[in-house]
Design a protein around this motif. Structure first.
Motif, short mmCIF file in Angstrom:
data_model
loop_
_atom_site.label_atom_id
_atom_site.label_comp_id
_atom_site.label_asym_id
_atom_site.label_seq_id
_atom_site.Cartn_x
_atom_site.Cartn_y
_atom_site.Cartn_z
N ASN A 12 0.66 -1.51 -0.53
CA ASN A 12 0.15 0.06 -0.28
C ASN A 12 1.03 1.04 0.59
N ARG A 13 0.18 1.76 -0.44
CA ARG A 13 1.02 3.85 -0.75
C ARG A 13 0.65 4.25 0.71
N ASP A 14 -0.27 3.72 1.72
CA ASP A 14 -0.95 4.74 2.94
C ASP A 14 0.33 4.63 3.59
N GLY A 15 1.36 4.40 3.55
CA GLY A 15 2.64 4.56 4.83
C GLY A 15 2.25 2.97 5.28
N VAL A 16 3.15 3.86 6.50
CA VAL A 16 2.89 2.53 7.80
C VAL A 16 1.52 2.31 8.65
N PRO A 17 0.85 1.36 8.88
CA PRO A 17 -0.20 0.73 9.33
C PRO A 17 0.12 1.82 10.72
N ASP A 18 -0.36 2.22 11.32
CA ASP A 18 -0.94 2.74 12.85
C ASP A 18 -0.64 2.05 14.12
N LYS A 19 -1.73 1.09 13.46
CA LYS A 19 -1.67 0.36 14.75
C LYS A 19 -0.48 -0.82 15.08
N LEU A 20 1.05 -0.61 14.32
CA LEU A 20 2.10 -1.36 14.86
C LEU A 20 2.85 -0.74 15.76
N ASN A 21 3.47 -2.28 16.46
CA ASN A 21 4.48 -1.61 16.93
C ASN A 21 5.95 -1.21 16.52
N VAL A 22 6.73 -0.43 17.11
CA VAL A 22 7.83 0.06 16.88
C VAL A 22 8.71 -1.45 16.09
N HIS A 23 8.44 -2.51 17.16
CA HIS A 23 9.49 -3.84 16.22
C HIS A 23 8.86 -4.18 14.59
N LEU A 24 7.32 -3.91 15.00
CA LEU A 24 6.78 -4.68 13.21
C LEU A 24 6.94 -3.02 12.57
N GLN A 25 6.58 -2.06 12.87
CA GLN A 25 7.20 -0.80 12.12
C GLN A 25 8.57 -1.01 11.57
N ALA A 26 9.34 -1.53 12.09
CA ALA A 26 10.48 -1.85 11.64
C ALA A 26 10.91 -2.77 10.81
N LEU A 27 10.12 -3.69 11.04
CA LEU A 27 9.94 -5.01 9.90
C LEU A 27 9.05 -4.96 9.26
N TRP A 28 8.02 -3.51 8.68
CA TRP A 28 7.43 -3.03 7.64
C TRP A 28 8.29 -2.05 6.69
N TYR A 29 9.46 -1.16 7.10
CA TYR A 29 10.14 -0.38 6.42
C TYR A 29 11.34 -1.52 6.01
#
Length: 95
Positions: A12-29
């Motif tokens: 998705n082009r919407d960016g990182v989902p709002d409800k992800l913790n910092v660890h999942l955000q890192a893996l998403w990026y």
């Protein structure tokens, strides 16, 4: 969020989902190919989960000495499988 939803969100082009913790955000990026943002999110954190993600990210970077240090901090054995397998296991563990 399910694993399938997490995978879908990467495209998705919407960016990182709002409800992800910092660890999942890192893996998403990381999955988006932005290692620097992924690393910057967790490199200052001191908990064992952050250390585990940090270890994985240093494997991605190819810095195995540093990765081993962070696996030790995470109290985890050095991962011997593929980067893809480790990424999947981390995401599934954290969801």
């Amino acid at each position: 969020m399910t694993y399938s939803e997490f995978i879908s969100s990467i495209g998705n082009r919407d960016g990182v989902p709002d409800k992800l913790n910092v660890h999942l955000q890192a893996l998403w990026y990381d999955a988006k190919g932005d290692w620097k943002i992924a690393h910057d999110l967790i490199d200052h954190l001191e908990d064992v989960t952050s250390a585990h993600v940090h270890a994985y990210l240093h494997r991605v970077e190819g810095d195995l000495w540093n990765a081993r240090y962070w696996y030790n901090q995470a109290k985890q054995p050095e991962y011997k499988g593929s980067l893809k397998e480790e990424w999947e296991q981390l995401v599934k563990m954290l969801l």
